[in-house]
Design a protein around this motif. Structure first.
Motif, PDB file in Angstrom:
ATOM      1  N   LEU A 161      10.259  14.779   8.487  1.00 23.81           N
ATOM      2  CA  LEU A 161       8.947  14.663   9.128  1.00 23.81           C
ATOM      3  C   LEU A 161       7.862  15.134   8.167  1.00 23.81           C
ATOM      4  N   MET A 162       6.741  14.424   8.172  1.00 17.91           N
ATOM      5  CA  MET A 162       5.640  14.762   7.282  1.00 17.91           C
ATOM      6  C   MET A 162       4.321  14.689   8.036  1.00 17.91           C
ATOM      7  N   THR A 163       3.429  15.632   7.749  1.00 20.76           N
ATOM      8  CA  THR A 163       2.042  15.539   8.209  1.00 20.76           C
ATOM      9  C   THR A 163       1.135  15.873   7.029  1.00 20.76           C
ATOM     10  N   GLY A 164      -0.142  15.550   7.191  1.00 20.74           N
ATOM     11  CA  GLY A 164      -1.152  15.920   6.209  1.00 20.74           C
ATOM     12  C   GLY A 164      -2.151  16.868   6.837  1.00 20.74           C
ATOM     13  N   THR A 165      -2.641  17.802   6.065  1.00 19.96           N
ATOM     14  CA  THR A 165      -3.583  18.775   6.626  1.00 19.96           C
ATOM     15  C   THR A 165      -4.921  18.148   6.985  1.00 19.96           C
ATOM     16  N   GLU A 166      -5.146  16.918   6.514  1.00 17.34           N
ATOM     17  CA  GLU A 166      -6.375  16.203   6.873  1.00 17.34           C
ATOM     18  C   GLU A 166      -6.054  14.906   7.609  1.00 17.34           C
ATOM     19  N   ASP A 167      -4.934  14.912   8.360  1.00 18.70           N
ATOM     20  CA  ASP A 167      -4.567  13.749   9.174  1.00 18.70           C
ATOM     21  C   ASP A 167      -5.663  13.409  10.176  1.00 18.70           C
ATOM     22  N   GLU A 168      -6.307  14.442  10.712  1.00 19.63           N
ATOM     23  CA  GLU A 168      -7.339  14.265  11.721  1.00 19.63           C
ATOM     24  C   GLU A 168      -8.147  15.553  11.786  1.00 19.63           C
ATOM     25  N   THR A 169      -9.090  15.611  12.732  1.00 13.35           N
ATOM     26  CA  THR A 169      -9.868  16.833  12.935  1.00 13.35           C
ATOM     27  C   THR A 169      -9.685  17.384  14.354  1.00 13.35           C
ATOM     28  N   ALA A 170      -9.041  16.619  15.254  1.00 14.70           N
ATOM     29  CA  ALA A 170      -8.898  17.043  16.651  1.00 14.70           C
ATOM     30  C   ALA A 170      -8.050  18.305  16.761  1.00 14.70           C
ATOM     31  N   ASP A 171      -8.484  19.196  17.643  1.00  8.02           N
ATOM     32  CA  ASP A 171      -7.781  20.456  17.895  1.00  8.02           C
ATOM     33  C   ASP A 171      -7.927  20.778  19.380  1.00  8.02           C
ATOM     34  N   VAL A 205      -0.804  19.255   1.715  1.00 10.09           N
ATOM     35  CA  VAL A 205      -2.148  19.817   1.643  1.00 10.09           C
ATOM     36  C   VAL A 205      -3.106  18.721   1.173  1.00 10.09           C
ATOM     37  N   GLY A 206      -4.133  18.458   1.973  1.00  7.76           N
ATOM     38  CA  GLY A 206      -5.091  17.404   1.649  1.00  7.76           C
ATOM     39  C   GLY A 206      -4.644  16.017   2.059  1.00  7.76           C
ATOM     40  N   GLY A 207      -3.431  15.905   2.612  1.00  6.30           N
ATOM     41  CA  GLY A 207      -2.928  14.598   3.032  1.00  6.30           C
ATOM     42  C   GLY A 207      -3.736  14.020   4.172  1.00  6.30           C
ATOM     43  N   LYS A 208      -4.007  12.734   4.094  1.00  9.11           N
ATOM     44  CA  LYS A 208      -4.813  12.049   5.104  1.00  9.11           C
ATOM     45  C   LYS A 208      -3.958  11.055   5.889  1.00  9.11           C
ATOM     46  N   ALA A 256       0.825  -1.205   0.000  1.00  4.81           N
ATOM     47  CA  ALA A 256       0.000   0.000   0.000  1.00  4.81           C
ATOM     48  C   ALA A 256       0.861   1.257   0.000  1.00  4.81           C
ATOM     49  N   LEU A 257       2.024   1.181   0.643  1.00  4.52           N
ATOM     50  CA  LEU A 257       2.940   2.322   0.683  1.00  4.52           C
ATOM     51  C   LEU A 257       3.769   2.454  -0.590  1.00  4.52           C
ATOM     52  N   GLU A 258       3.688   1.445  -1.464  1.00  2.42           N
ATOM     53  CA  GLU A 258       4.406   1.440  -2.737  1.00  2.42           C
ATOM     54  C   GLU A 258       5.923   1.531  -2.531  1.00  2.42           C
ATOM     55  N   LEU A 259       6.410   0.845  -1.513  1.00  2.00           N
ATOM     56  CA  LEU A 259       7.831   0.904  -1.198  1.00  2.00           C
ATOM     57  C   LEU A 259       8.696   0.442  -2.364  1.00  2.00           C
ATOM     58  N   ALA A 260       8.398  -0.745  -2.887  1.00  2.00           N
ATOM     59  CA  ALA A 260       9.235  -1.327  -3.934  1.00  2.00           C
ATOM     60  C   ALA A 260       9.138  -0.543  -5.236  1.00  2.00           C
ATOM     61  N   SER A 261       7.924  -0.234  -5.668  1.00  2.00           N
ATOM     62  CA  SER A 261       7.755   0.442  -6.963  1.00  2.00           C
ATOM     63  C   SER A 261       8.333   1.850  -6.942  1.00  2.00           C
ATOM     64  N   SER A 320      -2.242   5.842   1.335  1.00  2.00           N
ATOM     65  CA  SER A 320      -2.259   6.481   0.021  1.00  2.00           C
ATOM     66  C   SER A 320      -1.560   7.838   0.049  1.00  2.00           C
ATOM     67  N   SER A 321      -1.725   8.581   1.149  1.00  2.00           N
ATOM     68  CA  SER A 321      -1.030   9.865   1.283  1.00  2.00           C
ATOM     69  C   SER A 321       0.446   9.655   1.568  1.00  2.00           C
TER      70      SER A 321
END
Length: 270
Positions: free
Chosen positions: A195-205, A242-245, A51-56, A249-250
């Motif tokens: 380090l990486m985050t997505g802007t849609e990782d979660e909704t908690a604030d 931006v839009g990363g979940k 799913a992470l597409e490591l090999a490809s 897939s993200s």
């Protein structure tokens, strides 16, 4: 352009520390000369390798000449993932992470020696550790504790919220376990962090600052690293998608950025 394929070879290690069989998916470039030095990348949650597409992704970057030869070891998580991952020696507020020290010892004392004995060209290149979510927290902690073994660490949507106290018990930001570990480390480890985050990782604030907690917690890790003497972007690189979940897939989309940062060829500098 020379097309490079990554060959997948399943391996299995009997771990005395974890008291279980650990399954690995090991991806190596085909037709690599026996004397060619290879970098090494360990990746937690190896069951998500496809799913992470490591090999490809690695094959595509190798074919384009953007990264140097790389051996990827995808470590499959066991049934006790919530106990084996975490910050070694410190339980979270729900008692999770009890086997994180054992997992660290598995990586350091069993897995790395096994790989060195099996793949003779290792040891002359860089060694990295990466993971996503809780697996990313684990990879960061192990690399942080063992800078003599690891050169780089990659964390995708890391579970940096990992904390000693529940919200209802008077939680404050000082209760975040990894942040405290960084503060309490007396010297600056010689490891670089991506380090990486997505802007849609979660909704908690939790602090109502209109920034989701996963971004807040990651930015605070970067602040602690900066206070420790790390420089940006040379030693700490941050990517906010931006839009990363909070989903493979993200993380798969972010993977090329990490690999080209961690293992670039001289012709494709970061």
């Amino acid at each position: 352009m020379l097309t490079v394929e990554m060959i997948n070879t399943p391996h299995q290690i009997t771990s005395a520390f974890l008291k279980r069989e650990v399954m690995l998916e090991i991806y190596s470039p085909e037709h690599t000369a026996a004397q060619t030095p290879m970098h090494l990348l360990l990746f937690n949650d190896g069951q998500e390798a496809e799913a992470l597409e490591l090999a490809s992704t690695a094959a595509s970057l190798l074919s384009a000449g953007k990264i140097e030869p790389l051996l990827i070891v995808a470590i499959k998580a066991g049934e006790d993932r919530l106990q084996e991952y975490g910050v070694a020696g410190v339980l979270d507020f729900m008692g999770r992470g009890a086997k994180a020290e054992a997992y660290t010892q598995f990586v350091v004392a069993e897995l790395l020696p096994y790989l060195s004995a099996t793949f003779k060209t290792l040891g002359r290149g860089k060694c990295g550790f990466a993971g996503c979510s809780l697996g990313g927290l684990s990879a960061f902690d192990i690399a942080w504790q063992h800078p003599e073994l690891f050169d780089v660490a990659g964390v995708f949507s890391g579970a940096f919220w990992w904390r000693k106290k529940a919200f209802e018990d008077g939680y404050s930001d000082q209760d975040r376990i990894l942040h405290e570990r960084i503060r309490q480390t007396p010297i600056k480890p010689g490891v670089k962090f991506w380090l990486m985050t997505g802007t849609e990782d979660e909704t908690a604030d939790r602090n109502h600052n209109y920034i989701i907690d996963s971004i807040d917690d990651t930015i605070d890790v970067i602040k602690e690293l900066t206070l420790k003497g790390f420089t940006r972007p040379e030693e700490v690189f941050y990517y906010e998608m931006v839009g990363g979940k909070h989903h493979p897939s993200s993380w798969a989309k972010a993977l090329p950025g990490f690999l080209t940062w961690a293992f670039p060829t001289p012709f494709f500098p970061i």
